[in-house]
Enzyme design. Structure first.
Site, short mmCIF file in Angstrom:
data_model
loop_
_atom_site.label_atom_id
_atom_site.label_comp_id
_atom_site.label_asym_id
_atom_site.label_seq_id
_atom_site.Cartn_x
_atom_site.Cartn_y
_atom_site.Cartn_z
N SER A 184 -9.61 -0.86 7.55
CA SER A 184 -8.99 -0.22 6.20
C SER A 184 -8.08 -1.72 5.47
CB SER A 184 -7.67 0.50 5.87
OG SER A 184 -8.68 1.99 6.19
N SER B 263 -9.43 1.84 3.07
CA SER B 263 -8.80 2.71 2.29
C SER B 263 -7.32 0.90 1.87
CB SER B 263 -7.49 3.40 3.05
OG SER B 263 -7.44 2.98 3.83
N LYS C 92 0.38 -1.20 0.24
CA LYS C 92 0.36 -0.25 -0.23
C LYS C 92 1.39 1.41 -0.29
CE LYS C 92 -4.17 2.34 2.48
NZ LYS C 92 -5.13 2.12 3.84
N1 GLN Z 1 -13.14 4.29 6.94
C1 GLN Z 1 -11.84 4.59 8.56
C2 GLN Z 1 -11.36 5.72 7.78
O1 GLN Z 1 -12.13 6.26 6.63
C3 GLN Z 1 -10.52 3.57 8.18
C4 GLN Z 1 -9.56 3.86 7.41
C5 GLN Z 1 -8.43 3.09 8.33
O2 GLN Z 1 -8.53 2.25 8.88
N2 GLN Z 1 -7.12 3.47 7.11
O3 GLN Z 1 -11.22 6.21 8.60
#
Ligand code: GLN
Length: 478
Positions: free
Chosen positions: A178, A154, A79
């Site tokens: 994410s 994400s 990532k």
């Molecule tokens: N969707 C969550 C957020 O927007 C989690 C994001 C993540 O785990 N990096 O913060």
């Protein structure tokens, strides 16, 4: 060479039997990934030179009769919030479009020491903020199983890369879901280890007390192997734990008879019919495997989303302060004064979601509101952690849904941030408590969309989590 059908074990056997060399595999995997990419936009950039060089080292080790490592020749993707020396790392942000880090994250160093071949960096929501990958400054990722749908976020690029078979394994990051949510949406396995299990050195900070690096792969065993490689104490991250790392893969015997499982009542009440049906089918399978399933209660669950979006934005507003146009980032071209330069750089560089979070975060940390929001949320976080600790007095693992629904359509939730935030309603509790949790595929809807089951265990007990997930996966494949 059929790249999408390769596995970690299969590659190792083929290399040792001299069916192909790591260099041949790397060239073929790069070609395949580059051809596939326009369909999904899973990768932001490739690093062919680095991949070829890593593969050459594996071939040399094999030629010398040495052990080529547990991930010998395995094509992996990382990532783009995890830094790679000499390879662009953008965090999905326009601000870092041209940033080339001078060092490697510890997890990346460990992958390559184990023989892995890094093909490229995967797309993600800007600074890992999002649940659909639509917040990337470089365009969204499409779900390889349904191109009009999101891959989740994400770590959507990492999940898509594994699901489309261009990478055998990938690294993602999880702050509120994410890794697990995109794994669920793309039908792959995704693991968020115990907080501190994997060094965060080189992981671009979003919310430091919640950030985790973890693996995604097509099988539980492969995730276990990758986690074992990247886990363990690192002198460069003082929050990384010294706890010994067991040999996870060696303990996957398919026998989970007698294991006590908890089903949290609070997670089941709003579940839509089809996702709920698939989840209940999964629970039934666990019963057939001899697990004892009982209902439990995690009463603070109702406050989890609010608690998370206070703490995560507070930490993010502080962490993102470093992108000021002076150090890493591109700088706004036309500014008269230093203050203007800061303002213009940040105003032009950050996307809407990052700005929203910086504003929310600075607000909850401001003198007048700190006690009402930030401090209160810290207390709620302690209650959420206590709920889990109490539950684990009675059960060995908790099973839960990953997301209330399967992959949704691109654009469906972009205009409604709160609806988007609710995608993570079942995953953020695990991050707030710092316990290990993962998503394992649990069937597909009538439309062919995958749905994952979540497994959570005690701090540092990834072993039980992997054993249960592996037994479940064997049952599903029967
Ligand atoms: N969707 C969550 C957020 O927007 C989690 C994001 C993540 O785990 N990096 O913060």
């Amino acid at each position: 060479m059929d790249i999408p059908s390769l596995s970690i074990d299969g590659i190792r056997e083929a290399l040792l039997a001299r069916h192909f060399s790591a260099s041949e595999l790397a060239a073929e995997a790069l070609r395949f990934a580059q051809t596939e990419n326009p369909r999904t936009n899973a990768y932001l950039h490739f690093c062919p030179e680095r991949a070829i060089e890593a593969a050459r080292r594996v071939d040399e080790r094999i030629a010398r009769g040495e052990d080529p490592g547990p991930l010998a020749g395995v094509p992996v993707a990382v990532k783009d919030v995890i830094v790679t020396q000499g390879v662009r790392t953008t965090c999905g942000s326009k601000l870092l479009e041209h940033y080339i880090p001078p060092y490697d994250a510890t997890a990346v160093v460990r992958l390559e020491q184990a023989g892995a071949v890094l093909l490229g960096k995967t797309n993600c929501d800007e600074f890992a903020m999002g649940s659909s990958n639509e917040n990337s400054a470089f365009g969204p990722v499409r779900n390889p199983l349904a191109l009009d749908r999101v891959p989740g976020g994400s770590s959507g690029g990492s999940a898509a890369a594994v699901a489309q078979g261009t990478a055998v394994a990938a690294l993602g990051s999880d702050t509120g879901g994410s890794i697990r949510q995109p794994a669920s949406f793309c039908g792959v396995v995704g693991v968020t280890p115990t907080y501190g299990r994997v060094s965060r050195y080189g992981l671009t900070a979003f919310a430091s007390s919640l950030d985790h690096i973890g693996p995604l792969a097509r099988s539980v065993k492969e995730c276990a192997t990758v986690l074992q490689v990247i886990a363990g104490r690192d002198g460069r991250d003082s929050t990384s734990a010294a706890a010994p790392v067991p040999n996870y893969a060696a303990q996957l015997d398919g026998n989970v008879k007698g294991l006590k499982l908890g089903l949290p009542r609070e997670y089941l009440k709003d579940l839509t019919s089809e996702t709920g049906g698939l989840f209940q089918g999964g629970v039934q399978a666990l019963r057939q495997l001899g697990c004892q399933v009982r209902e439990i209660s995690l009463p603070a669950t109702d406050y989890a989303v609010a608690c998370y979006y206070i703490l995560a934005t507070a930490e993010a507003s502080s962490n993102l302060a470093r992108y000021d146009g002076v150090r890493y980032t591109s700088r706004s071209a036309s500014s008269e004064t230093l203050a203007d330069m800061y303002r213009n750089t940040r105003g032009e560089g950050f996307g809407a979601e990052c700005k929203r979070r910086i504003m929310l975060g600075t607000y909850v940390l401001s003198a007048g509101y700190y006690d009402a929001y930030y401090l209160k949320a810290q207390k709620v976080r302690a209650l959420i952690a206590r709920d889990f600790a109490n539950a684990f007095q009675e059960v060995d693992a908790i099973v839960a849904p990953v997301s209330p629904y399967p992959a949704f359509r691109l654009g469906e939730k972009v205009d409604d941030p709160v609806a988007m935030y609710l995608s993570d309603i079942y995953t953020i509790t695990g991050d707030l408590a710092g316990i290990p949790c993962m998503s394992v595929p649990c069937g597909t809807t009538a439309e062919g969309l995958p749905v994952g089951m979540q497994i959570l265990t005690r701090h540092f007990d990834e072993t039980t989590m992997f054993r249960l997930a592996d037994a479940f996966e064997r049952h599903q494949r029967r």
